[in-house]
Structures are given as C-alpha cells and as structure tokens.
Design a protein around this motif. Structure first.
Motif, PDB file in Angstrom:
ATOM      1  N   TYR A 124      -0.431   5.231   0.293  1.00  0.00           N
ATOM      2  CA  TYR A 124      -1.239   6.168  -0.007  1.00  0.00           C
ATOM      3  C   TYR A 124      -0.869   7.541   0.825  1.00  0.00           C
ATOM      4  O   TYR A 124       0.144   7.460   1.685  1.00  0.00           O
ATOM      5  CB  TYR A 124      -2.425   5.506   0.824  1.00  0.00           C
ATOM      6  CG  TYR A 124      -2.553   5.109   2.058  1.00  0.00           C
ATOM      7  CD1 TYR A 124      -1.889   3.965   2.326  1.00  0.00           C
ATOM      8  CD2 TYR A 124      -2.871   5.971   3.180  1.00  0.00           C
ATOM      9  CE1 TYR A 124      -2.096   3.333   3.536  1.00  0.00           C
ATOM     10  CE2 TYR A 124      -2.902   5.417   4.542  1.00  0.00           C
ATOM     11  CZ  TYR A 124      -2.413   4.232   4.792  1.00  0.00           C
ATOM     12  OH  TYR A 124      -2.471   3.690   5.998  1.00  0.00           O
ATOM     13  N   TYR A 125      -1.745   8.521   0.990  1.00  0.00           N
ATOM     14  CA  TYR A 125      -1.258   9.750   1.565  1.00  0.00           C
ATOM     15  C   TYR A 125      -2.312  10.083   2.479  1.00  0.00           C
ATOM     16  O   TYR A 125      -3.722   9.886   2.278  1.00  0.00           O
ATOM     17  CB  TYR A 125      -1.133  10.880   0.481  1.00  0.00           C
ATOM     18  CG  TYR A 125      -0.043  10.518  -0.659  1.00  0.00           C
ATOM     19  CD1 TYR A 125       1.114  10.763  -0.253  1.00  0.00           C
ATOM     20  CD2 TYR A 125      -0.490   9.476  -1.646  1.00  0.00           C
ATOM     21  CE1 TYR A 125       2.096  10.355  -1.404  1.00  0.00           C
ATOM     22  CE2 TYR A 125       0.464   9.073  -2.752  1.00  0.00           C
ATOM     23  CZ  TYR A 125       1.878   9.569  -2.392  1.00  0.00           C
ATOM     24  OH  TYR A 125       2.633   9.418  -3.290  1.00  0.00           O
ATOM     25  N   PHE A 126      -2.067  10.871   3.396  1.00  0.00           N
ATOM     26  CA  PHE A 126      -2.976  11.544   4.348  1.00  0.00           C
ATOM     27  C   PHE A 126      -2.619  12.756   4.812  1.00  0.00           C
ATOM     28  O   PHE A 126      -1.447  12.894   4.964  1.00  0.00           O
ATOM     29  CB  PHE A 126      -3.574  10.762   5.716  1.00  0.00           C
ATOM     30  CG  PHE A 126      -2.754  10.267   6.501  1.00  0.00           C
ATOM     31  CD1 PHE A 126      -1.558   9.331   6.608  1.00  0.00           C
ATOM     32  CD2 PHE A 126      -2.817  11.122   7.771  1.00  0.00           C
ATOM     33  CE1 PHE A 126      -0.872   9.120   7.551  1.00  0.00           C
ATOM     34  CE2 PHE A 126      -2.038  11.100   8.770  1.00  0.00           C
ATOM     35  CZ  PHE A 126      -0.940   9.989   8.545  1.00  0.00           C
TER      36      PHE A 126
ATOM     37  N   ILE B 168      -9.913  -3.657   5.063  1.00  0.00           N
ATOM     38  CA  ILE B 168      -9.906  -2.173   4.860  1.00  0.00           C
ATOM     39  C   ILE B 168     -10.806  -1.750   3.595  1.00  0.00           C
ATOM     40  O   ILE B 168     -10.780  -0.595   3.254  1.00  0.00           O
ATOM     41  CB  ILE B 168      -8.580  -1.619   4.602  1.00  0.00           C
ATOM     42  CG1 ILE B 168      -7.922  -2.476   3.571  1.00  0.00           C
ATOM     43  CG2 ILE B 168      -7.703  -1.992   5.989  1.00  0.00           C
ATOM     44  CD1 ILE B 168      -6.580  -1.669   3.177  1.00  0.00           C
TER      45      ILE B 168
ATOM     46  N   TYR C 213      -9.017   0.750  -1.313  1.00  0.00           N
ATOM     47  CA  TYR C 213      -9.101   1.481  -0.087  1.00  0.00           C
ATOM     48  C   TYR C 213      -9.173   2.841  -0.257  1.00  0.00           C
ATOM     49  O   TYR C 213      -8.922   3.454  -0.945  1.00  0.00           O
ATOM     50  CB  TYR C 213      -8.095   0.940   0.851  1.00  0.00           C
ATOM     51  CG  TYR C 213      -6.814   1.156   0.272  1.00  0.00           C
ATOM     52  CD1 TYR C 213      -5.912   0.462  -0.478  1.00  0.00           C
ATOM     53  CD2 TYR C 213      -6.080   2.329   0.796  1.00  0.00           C
ATOM     54  CE1 TYR C 213      -4.621   0.474  -1.004  1.00  0.00           C
ATOM     55  CE2 TYR C 213      -4.654   2.626   0.629  1.00  0.00           C
ATOM     56  CZ  TYR C 213      -4.236   1.764  -0.380  1.00  0.00           C
ATOM     57  OH  TYR C 213      -2.738   1.895  -0.851  1.00  0.00           O
ATOM     58  N   GLN C 214      -9.622   3.520   0.850  1.00  0.00           N
ATOM     59  CA  GLN C 214      -9.600   5.071   1.076  1.00  0.00           C
ATOM     60  C   GLN C 214      -8.910   5.482   2.244  1.00  0.00           C
ATOM     61  O   GLN C 214      -8.490   4.981   3.176  1.00  0.00           O
ATOM     62  CB  GLN C 214     -11.257   5.212   1.285  1.00  0.00           C
ATOM     63  CG  GLN C 214     -11.692   6.503   0.547  1.00  0.00           C
ATOM     64  CD  GLN C 214     -13.430   6.675   0.686  1.00  0.00           C
ATOM     65  OE1 GLN C 214     -13.913   6.132   1.793  1.00  0.00           O
ATOM     66  NE2 GLN C 214     -13.795   7.389  -0.018  1.00  0.00           N
ATOM     67  N   SER C 215      -8.479   6.706   1.951  1.00  0.00           N
ATOM     68  CA  SER C 215      -7.611   7.308   2.926  1.00  0.00           C
ATOM     69  C   SER C 215      -7.937   8.995   2.625  1.00  0.00           C
ATOM     70  O   SER C 215      -7.664   9.455   1.493  1.00  0.00           O
ATOM     71  CB  SER C 215      -6.269   7.215   2.888  1.00  0.00           C
ATOM     72  OG  SER C 215      -5.421   8.194   3.440  1.00  0.00           O
ATOM     73  N   ASP C 216      -8.190   9.706   3.585  1.00  0.00           N
ATOM     74  CA  ASP C 216      -8.673  10.921   3.442  1.00  0.00           C
ATOM     75  C   ASP C 216      -9.621  11.410   2.602  1.00  0.00           C
ATOM     76  O   ASP C 216      -9.681  12.354   1.656  1.00  0.00           O
ATOM     77  CB  ASP C 216      -7.358  12.040   3.353  1.00  0.00           C
ATOM     78  CG  ASP C 216      -6.956  12.521   4.524  1.00  0.00           C
ATOM     79  OD1 ASP C 216      -7.505  12.074   5.542  1.00  0.00           O
ATOM     80  OD2 ASP C 216      -5.764  13.069   4.343  1.00  0.00           O
TER      81      ASP C 216
ATOM     82  N   GLN D  42       0.822  -1.210   0.042  1.00  0.00           N
ATOM     83  CA  GLN D  42       0.076   0.172  -0.076  1.00  0.00           C
ATOM     84  C   GLN D  42       0.869   1.279   0.140  1.00  0.00           C
ATOM     85  O   GLN D  42       1.917   1.443   0.758  1.00  0.00           O
ATOM     86  CB  GLN D  42      -1.002   0.280   1.220  1.00  0.00           C
ATOM     87  CG  GLN D  42      -2.024  -1.054   1.260  1.00  0.00           C
ATOM     88  CD  GLN D  42      -2.821  -1.028   2.564  1.00  0.00           C
ATOM     89  OE1 GLN D  42      -2.248  -1.485   3.438  1.00  0.00           O
ATOM     90  NE2 GLN D  42      -3.903  -0.174   2.446  1.00  0.00           N
TER      91      GLN D  42
END
Lengths: 439, 197
Positions: free
Chosen positions: A338-340, A386, A417-420, A336
C-alpha cells in the motif's frame, strides 16, 4: 407500392391481398384481373387452400407437454397439469395420430430421459462413488457397522424418528443395507454401549444387533431373528408387555447375554445406556482447518508467520440439514502493498507480510448432507486488527460416519484495509483442508 | 396462484426479474413463475411452429431449440431493461440458436419424389399439409424462414425484417418468392386438388 400491368405483378397484388397489405386503390385492379384471368383465380384458390391448410398444422402449433415440463424443470418451476398449450385448431384424428406417433413419442421420451439424466446424473455419480468408496473402506476395516452402532448413529439414520428407513439401503449416504451383511460385522469385537430411544421397535433392533455381533461370522439375518425369538426372556417380556403396555422392552428384557458364553452378567461397561437427555452441543459442529494459500499480488517479502499460522477453528450451528452458521477464528499471513504520503508530500510504498488474527461470522451450505461426499460452500465475513476480511471456499466434504467430516476445498480470501484514506486489498487463493466433529 | 391473463407482455416480462439491479421491483419466485407460464402459454405455439417448420428437419433438434429459447428468454429477462415486442424477441432468440446450430451441423434434406406421389394418393388436409411441409424443406433458408414467420407466426413484414435483420421489402419479397415456389412445387398436386374441390 406501384404495380405494373403484368401477370407477375398481379400475383404480387394477389399475395399482398392475401396478406392484408394491399392498398385500396389496387384492389379494384386486382379484382378486375381476377375476373379475366383464370390462372390468377386458380392461384388465389390454391393460396387460400395452402393458408387454410397451414392453420391445421397441429404438430407445429402444439408444443409437446414434455418440452414444457423440461423448460419449467430447467428453470426450477414445478410442472403443472395444464402446462400443455392448447392448439388453436380442432384436432383431427389423423393429426392426433401424428402427434402420438411412435416417432414423436420417442422424441418426447428421449427429451424426458435426457432431462432426467442431466438432472440426476451428478447425484447418481456422487452416490455411486460414495457407495463404492464406503463399501471399500468398510470391507477393508473388517467392521461393517462398528462406527455407526457404537456411537448410536445407526439408529438415528435408520429410523430413529420415523422408522421408515429400516429396510432401506441407506440411500445416497452409502450406508450398507440392514439386511444380510450383519453377519460380517466384527465378530469378536466387544460391543460398546450406545444410546437409543427406549421403544419396543428400537430395542428389538438393538437386541438383534448385539446378538448378531456375538454370533458366528457366517450367521444370517434369519439366524439373528431365531436368536432373538429363542431368547429365554422372550416369553417373560411378552407377558410383561401384555400386562403393562407401557413397560419398555428393555425393561422387560433385563438380562441380555452380552457375551458369547451367555453368562447373562452384563459388565458395567456393557450395560446398555438408558435414554439420555440431548446434549447441549447437539447441532454444533466444531472444526479445524489449515490453509495453503498464495497471495495474488506477488509477494516480494516472506511472511512473518507466528504459530499457529494459516489455521482456523470454527463452530457452526445447523439451522437445517443444508445451512449452518457460526463463528470462525484463525491466524493467517497476508501480503500487503500500500501507499502513503508523509507530511512532506513524499509518497512511500509499503510492502510487508505480517500475520493477522482474524475472526468472523461463518456460513456453510452443504449440498448433499446425507451423502458421504458432499459439495459445500463456506463463506466468512470478519475482521482483523487492521481491517475487514472476506473469505469464501467451495469444496467437497467426506463423512466416513455421521459425526466426522473431512473437507478439501479451494478458497479465496481477501484482507481490506485503509491507508491515507485509500482502500487496499490483499487477495489470496489457495487450498483448505480440515476436519470437523458434529455433535 | 396469480392470474396474469390480463397483463400485457411487457408487464409480464418485468415480473420475470429476480433482482432489483435494473431498477424495477424484484418479483417473488411465485410471481416469476406465474408470469413465465403466462408468457409461455401465449407465445409457445408461435415459437414452436417456428422451430419445427423454419429451423430444422429434425424434430429433436427443433425441440431442443424450442426449450433453449424459453430458458434463454427467462435468463435474458434478468438483464434486459426494456421489452417492447416479446414474441419478436422470442423468435429472434430461436433464430440465433438456429443459426448457431446450423453453423455447427448443416443438415441436408433429400426429397424423395416417390414419397410425394405416395403421400398424395388422397387429397385430404393432412396429406396436403404433409406436402406443404415437405415443400418447405426445399425452399432456401431465408425464404422458408420468412414464409414461416408470415404464415405460421403471423408476423408483419416489418417484424420479419426486424427478426431477420433485413429490410421490409426484402422480407416481403422472400415471403412472396416462397409462396410462388411452394405453389410451383405443389402444382401437380394442387391441380388434382382443384379437381376434387
């Protein structure tokens, strides 16, 4: 269009007139010229003749029926009797002869052969390879029929429902023919009980099979038949059957010489099973598979794998010979990235390689269910802790018998999946291998 | 089976679609097949004539291109939004296939004059047709194509111009030059025919 007074331009006028494109104001000039110019009149006559002759070109205006059939076949449409397009002109004997000339017939046949070859070549190739490999495997094992007979698949393949496959050669499944090679089947191998429908036909088949397994290795089908008809119980069976047609042949032939010394004393393990109720698992396929895959996104951290990782179990129910649906569960690592953004507005990039348990609904399409080797497609729509998961696989399955199946395929999977509030995906590509048992 | 004989080409073309991706209603398999069969029955003759007479001297190549034309036409129906002139569209597909084919293998045709004399012994329609089709082979490609589109397929000069990517005047000029050249090639035979008529 402006035309000047010259012979060439009168020809232009003439052509436009023949094409119906001559302006009315020029018609008078053309007709005046025609009255005075013999060459122009000759050309008019010749061009009219050429135009009329072209309309008799039946060969050009009549697509061959084979071409129409080929087109419809390529598009998956069935050919119909009326597919030939009627020519807009009357057929003359000469032109009809031209249409049926050897050359044209050859073209049509070549076209048909080409289409048939293209359509059938893949199937033939698969069938040929399957047959060769199956023959090699069976020959090397020295037991041509053990697997099929012992688990009862023989009868299910060769006429359990219709009986019309009895004398066939197994079609594309690569199964050996019923005739001839029985003699080479496992001399000395202990016969095992197997389930058959309690019909006269199948009982006869069973008796032949069993007795041939006890027969000398060079026995033939003829000797098998002789063995069957020379049974001491045969007259009794005939009598029982004639007295009561409802009597099954297995009941009429209670004592089958299971052993080579013809003791007529069946052991419990050798007692032929009576007809059994269908298993509740009938139509279910249980399988396990492993996956060797790599993240499409370059994985900067190693996977944290938990046993059993990159493996899956599935259960499929056969809706038809080609289509199966079911459920599949597995455990697999996904890289994974991803960014937040934290509350202070600082953006973080997260890279991790955890292992997820996943599950979902599975669908499988088997292209050649009757073949030893069959291409298949397998898709799963599911979820992890997730987010969602999608995976698709195409490959080839190998069925040494009707119950067991091995497969090898290329697989793509992706975790969503999701982030922010932003969706990310972790795609993977790899190879899947496994085995399944069909009930 | 559906009877689509009273439907327009444009309506039939829309019926060929199998998905709703382009906004139109998806057709069932039977509807698509019926629509395709109707279009094939309407335009198969013209496309075949073009393939046989304008495309290639090889019957097999012409048949291959003819078949491929209709297969591509059906596939194109899945992506083309509108269609105003189905026969012209079909002929354009055939022409593109022809150009691709000629680019890959440029055929040559050698006219045997003895063959012309031999075939012209009798001046029936079939013999003249043979002479015309042989003369067609001697034309330049663009002239032969324009001539076939005009005389075999009944295309207007405007349609010929659209199909062959040229101007209407050019299309007219090509047809006329082809007519004149065919007449000059066949002059000895046409003169005899005149005497027999």
């Amino acid at each position: 269009m402006n035309y000047e007074q010259s012979s060439d331009n009168f020809t232009e006028l003439l052509y436009d007139f023949l094409d119906g494109a001559l302006a009315p104001e020029n018609e008078t000039r053309l007709f005046a010229a025609l009255t005075q110019d013999a060459d122009l009149r000759a050309e008019l006559k010749e061009q009219l003749h050429i135009n009329a002759t072209i309309q008799t070109d039946e060969y050009a205006f009549t697509p061959p029926a084979a071409s129409g059939e080929a087109i419809f076949a390529r598009l998956g449409f069935a050919a119909e009797a009326g597919d030939t397009i009627a020519a807009p002109i009357l057929a003359s004997p000469a032109s009809t002869a031209a249409l049926t000339s050897p050359a044209l017939t050859g073209v049509s046949l070549a076209a048909r052969a080409g289409i048939a070859f293209r359509r059938g070549s893949s199937l033939v190739l698969v069938a040929l390879l399957s047959s060769l490999l199956t023959a090699w495997l069976l020959r090397s094992s020295g037991n041509g029929y053990g697997g099929d007979i012992n688990n009862g698949d023989f009868l299910s393949r060769f006429g359990n429902s219709s009986g019309n496959g009895y004398s066939g050669n197994g079609g594309s499944s690569g199964a050996p023919p019923f005739h001839g090679s029985f003699a080479e089947s496992g001399a000395g191998t202990s016969p095992q009980p197997f389930v058959i429908a309690d019909t006269v036909f199948q009982t006869v088949i069973k008796s032949v099979i069993i007795r041939q397994e006890q027969a000398p290795s060079n026995a033939t089908m003829a000797t098998a038949y002789q063995t069957l008809t020379s049974l001491p119980e045969a007259p009794q069976a005939e009598q029982a059957l004639s007295t009561n047609p409802q009597t099954s042949l297995s009941a009429a032939l209670p004592k089958v010489p299971w052993t080579q010394d013809s003791t007529h004393t069946p052991t419990p393990a050798q007692t032929p099973a009576v007809q059994q109720a269908p298993s509740p698992l009938t139509g279910i396929t249980i399988g396990a598979r492993g996956m060797v895959s790599r993240s499409i996104i370059w994985a900067s951290v190693p996977a944290k794998e938990t046993f059993p990782s990159n493996a899956a179990l599935y259960a499929l129910y056969s809706l038809s010979t080609h289509h199966s649906i079911g459920v599949e569960f597995g455990q697999e690592s996904f890289f994974q990235r991803y960014y937040f953004t934290n509350p202070q507005g600082v953006e973080f990039r997260v890279e991790q390689h955890p292992t997820f348990v996943w599950g979902g609904l599975a669908y499988r399409y088997t292209m050649l269910p009757e073949s030893t080797f069959s291409p298949f497609a397998h898709v799963v729509a599911g979820a992890t802790q997730i987010g969602g998961l999608g995976r698709g696989m195409v490959g080839v399955s190998y069925s040494p018998d009707a119950r067991t199946q091995f497969h090898l395929g290329a697989e793509a999977a992706s975790l969503f999946y999701q982030s922010d509030g932003v969706w990310f995906m972790s795609p993977k590509l790899g190879v899947s291998y496994g085995v399944s048992i069909k009930f | 089976m559906f009877n689509y004989s009273n439907r327009s080409d444009e309506e039939l073309f829309l019926l060929l679609r199998s998905s709703t991706a382009l906004g139109s209603q998806a057709s069932s398999s039977a509807e698509r097949e019926a629509a395709f069969r109707e279009l094939y029955a309407r335009h198969g003759k013209r496309v075949h004539a073009y393939c046989v007479r304008a495309v290639s001297s090889s019957a097999q190549e012409a048949e291959d291109i003819f078949q491929e034309t209709f297969v591509r036409f059906f596939n194109a129906a899945q992506t083309e939004r509108t269609m105003t002139n189905v026969p012209a569209f079909l002929l354009r597909i055939a022409r593109n296939l022809c150009l691709n084919h000629k680019r890959d293998s440029r055929p040559t045709y050698v006219l045997n004059d003895d063959d012309l004399h031999h075939k012209a012994q009798e001046y029936g329609t079939t013999e003249l047709l043979h002479l015309i089709t042989t003369a067609l082979e001697l034309l330049e490609d663009d002239q032969r194509e324009a001539f076939v589109l005009r005389k075999y397929d009944g295309c207007s000069f405007q349609e010929i111009a659209e199909i062959t990517n040229t101007t209407e005047n050019n299309a007219r000029s090509r047809v006329h030059r082809a007519q004149a050249k065919i007449r000059s090639i066949l002059a000895p035979y046409l003169a005899d025919i005149d005497q027999h008529l």
